[in-house]
Design an enzyme around this catalytic site. Sequence first.
Site, PDB file in Angstrom:
ATOM      1  N   GLY A  14       1.967  16.918   2.917  1.00  0.00           N
ATOM      2  CA  GLY A  14       1.971  17.918   3.833  1.00  0.00           C
ATOM      3  C   GLY A  14       3.286  18.906   3.188  1.00  0.00           C
ATOM      4  O   GLY A  14       3.142  19.651   2.138  1.00  0.00           O
ATOM      5  N   ILE A  44       7.448   9.580   5.091  1.00  0.00           N
ATOM      6  CA  ILE A  44       7.867  10.447   3.998  1.00  0.00           C
ATOM      7  C   ILE A  44       8.401  11.687   4.366  1.00  0.00           C
ATOM      8  O   ILE A  44       7.397  12.598   4.699  1.00  0.00           O
ATOM      9  CB  ILE A  44       6.780  10.463   2.767  1.00  0.00           C
ATOM     10  CG1 ILE A  44       6.347   8.918   2.624  1.00  0.00           C
ATOM     11  CG2 ILE A  44       7.243  11.065   1.614  1.00  0.00           C
ATOM     12  CD1 ILE A  44       4.978   8.741   1.707  1.00  0.00           C
ATOM     13  N   VAL A  47      11.146  17.985   1.264  1.00  0.00           N
ATOM     14  CA  VAL A  47      12.375  18.660   0.885  1.00  0.00           C
ATOM     15  C   VAL A  47      12.916  19.474   1.776  1.00  0.00           C
ATOM     16  O   VAL A  47      13.720  19.702   2.460  1.00  0.00           O
ATOM     17  CB  VAL A  47      12.022  19.445  -0.700  1.00  0.00           C
ATOM     18  CG1 VAL A  47      13.529  20.275  -0.963  1.00  0.00           C
ATOM     19  CG2 VAL A  47      12.033  18.298  -1.779  1.00  0.00           C
ATOM     20  N   ALA A  52      14.505  30.999   1.703  1.00  0.00           N
ATOM     21  CA  ALA A  52      14.454  32.424   1.081  1.00  0.00           C
ATOM     22  C   ALA A  52      13.226  32.717   0.295  1.00  0.00           C
ATOM     23  O   ALA A  52      12.831  31.887  -0.330  1.00  0.00           O
ATOM     24  CB  ALA A  52      15.783  32.883   0.393  1.00  0.00           C
ATOM     25  N   LYS A  80      14.799  40.548   4.537  1.00  0.00           N
ATOM     26  CA  LYS A  80      15.483  40.214   3.205  1.00  0.00           C
ATOM     27  C   LYS A  80      15.156  41.430   2.245  1.00  0.00           C
ATOM     28  O   LYS A  80      14.134  41.670   2.052  1.00  0.00           O
ATOM     29  CB  LYS A  80      15.329  38.700   2.592  1.00  0.00           C
ATOM     30  CG  LYS A  80      15.968  38.792   1.367  1.00  0.00           C
ATOM     31  CD  LYS A  80      15.406  37.373   0.605  1.00  0.00           C
ATOM     32  CE  LYS A  80      16.103  37.249  -0.874  1.00  0.00           C
ATOM     33  NZ  LYS A  80      15.450  36.070  -1.494  1.00  0.00           N
ATOM     34  N   PRO A  98      18.011  44.086  -6.148  1.00  0.00           N
ATOM     35  CA  PRO A  98      17.053  44.525  -4.611  1.00  0.00           C
ATOM     36  C   PRO A  98      15.781  44.270  -5.119  1.00  0.00           C
ATOM     37  O   PRO A  98      15.231  44.305  -6.313  1.00  0.00           O
ATOM     38  CB  PRO A  98      17.515  46.036  -4.602  1.00  0.00           C
ATOM     39  CG  PRO A  98      17.820  46.624  -6.104  1.00  0.00           C
ATOM     40  CD  PRO A  98      18.383  45.226  -6.632  1.00  0.00           C
ATOM     41  N   THR A 347      11.847  31.650  -5.739  1.00  0.00           N
ATOM     42  CA  THR A 347      10.402  31.916  -6.216  1.00  0.00           C
ATOM     43  C   THR A 347       9.798  30.590  -5.715  1.00  0.00           C
ATOM     44  O   THR A 347       8.361  30.647  -6.268  1.00  0.00           O
ATOM     45  CB  THR A 347      10.664  31.925  -7.924  1.00  0.00           C
ATOM     46  OG1 THR A 347      11.223  31.088  -8.444  1.00  0.00           O
ATOM     47  CG2 THR A 347      11.350  33.405  -8.235  1.00  0.00           C
TER      48      THR A 347
END
Length: 502
Positions: A14, A44, A47, A52, A80, A98, A347
Amino acid sequence: MTDLNIREIAIIGGGTAGWMAAAGLSILLKDPTVRIRLIESDEIGTVGVGEATIPHIRYFNQLVGLKEEEYLRRTNATFKLGIEFVNWGQIGDRYFHPFSPFGVNMDGIHFHHFWLRHIQKPGAAPIDDYNLQVLASKLNKFTHPQPNVRSSPLATIEYAYQFDASLYGKYMREVAEGRGVQRIEGKIVEVKQRPEDGFVQSVTLESGEEIAAELFIDCTGFRGLLIEQTLKSGYDDWSNYLPVDRAVAQACELAGPLTPFTRATAHESGWQWRIPLQNRLGNGHVYCSEYISDDEACAKLQSGLDGEPISEPRFLRFKTGIRKKPWNKNVVSLGLASGFLEPLESTSIHLIQTAIARLMTNFPDKCFNEKDIDYYNERTLAEFKQVRDFLILHYCATQRDDTPFWNYVRTMELPETLRQRIDIYLENGRLYRHDNELFGEHSWFAVFEGQNLRPKRYHPVVNHIPDQMLDQRMAEIRRAMNKCLEQFEDHDQYLKKRCQMA
């Protein structure tokens, strides 16, 4: 006629990657005869520290039908406008990367060439004065883009979000289950392969239940249960270019205004992120274990917190690189299962999003055409390498020689693709964008200029403009930026109003 359409899809794992895949596929396939099941175990963990993003997340949110106001409220998100980098070129340096371009391109030439000529005059304005989002970030202001205001910097505003990734994953789960995706709780104890070709046939849970599928999506994180442990796809290790291999994350109480930008502060053996959410500050120290211990890294993180800690430190280990075959046989890996590029430019979620889009473009039938798979893997590798090179630039484009870590990254051997970009830019300021890659010319320029790498020359066409005309143009651009800045509002207040609309 034989039905070759895939009807059974199993997503293994998931978290953000798994539930983004589930939500995206449930919408894009639009076929009630296709069954999508997601298997995950509460035992389990995920992370889930990536908080961001970059502007492309907005398009995925639109695809799955999220309303921004509700999304902001549900994920404790803030707006952001970019990233502030501290201590990267030299200790004491600060610059912004930017999302929007600097100035205005003129006569078919990128704006930075005109500025590189203009800055040679005494008293010329710094590059920050030519970017609306940098000006707004410094004042903690925000507003949405105004696309109807043509030929105005207000139309070019690009923004992303800073949010709680675990809440986003839960939100995606609601979206996916609302469209028929079935969640199965359980821990996988066995993976069965077809004897004739090695394709994954089914997975068996601790309960004894066996889940068969025709297409498997591996979202099991770094361990890569299917893509690596089962299919032995291999891994290209890029840690010689990006040697940071660990992180420690810890949240703290809010302190001061909610900034509409992420901050990345370079330390002796890595760097620290600061990500403001509505209810807390997300913090993390990304570091190289060869030069600093876990205890020292944690102490460094805690010494730089803006507020009192509200969570225990959480340690992560990783190795930068990519699977040699992100798609192998009938298994497509997503997220950390496919590869890892450190979070310096936010990213991770974007790479999940583009992988889902690439999978849909090359969506297989039961024949699993190897040419399609090869193309998918080639494009995935190309995208990872382009992002990798941009991340490496932050490290090698430095003048820091105060620690062994910075001495290593400053002098390390570079990929030829990056070395060529640097050599071209340092000679005449030229920047190129290949294959519609993620980071465009203004992003590369922001890092080059922000970290004190200025070219010898600029585009020769710029010299055809008389001094007075160039001065006038530059002044007009600055006036336009400052005029547009009047349309921005305090970020805190703007955010509260948007959340109340939910």
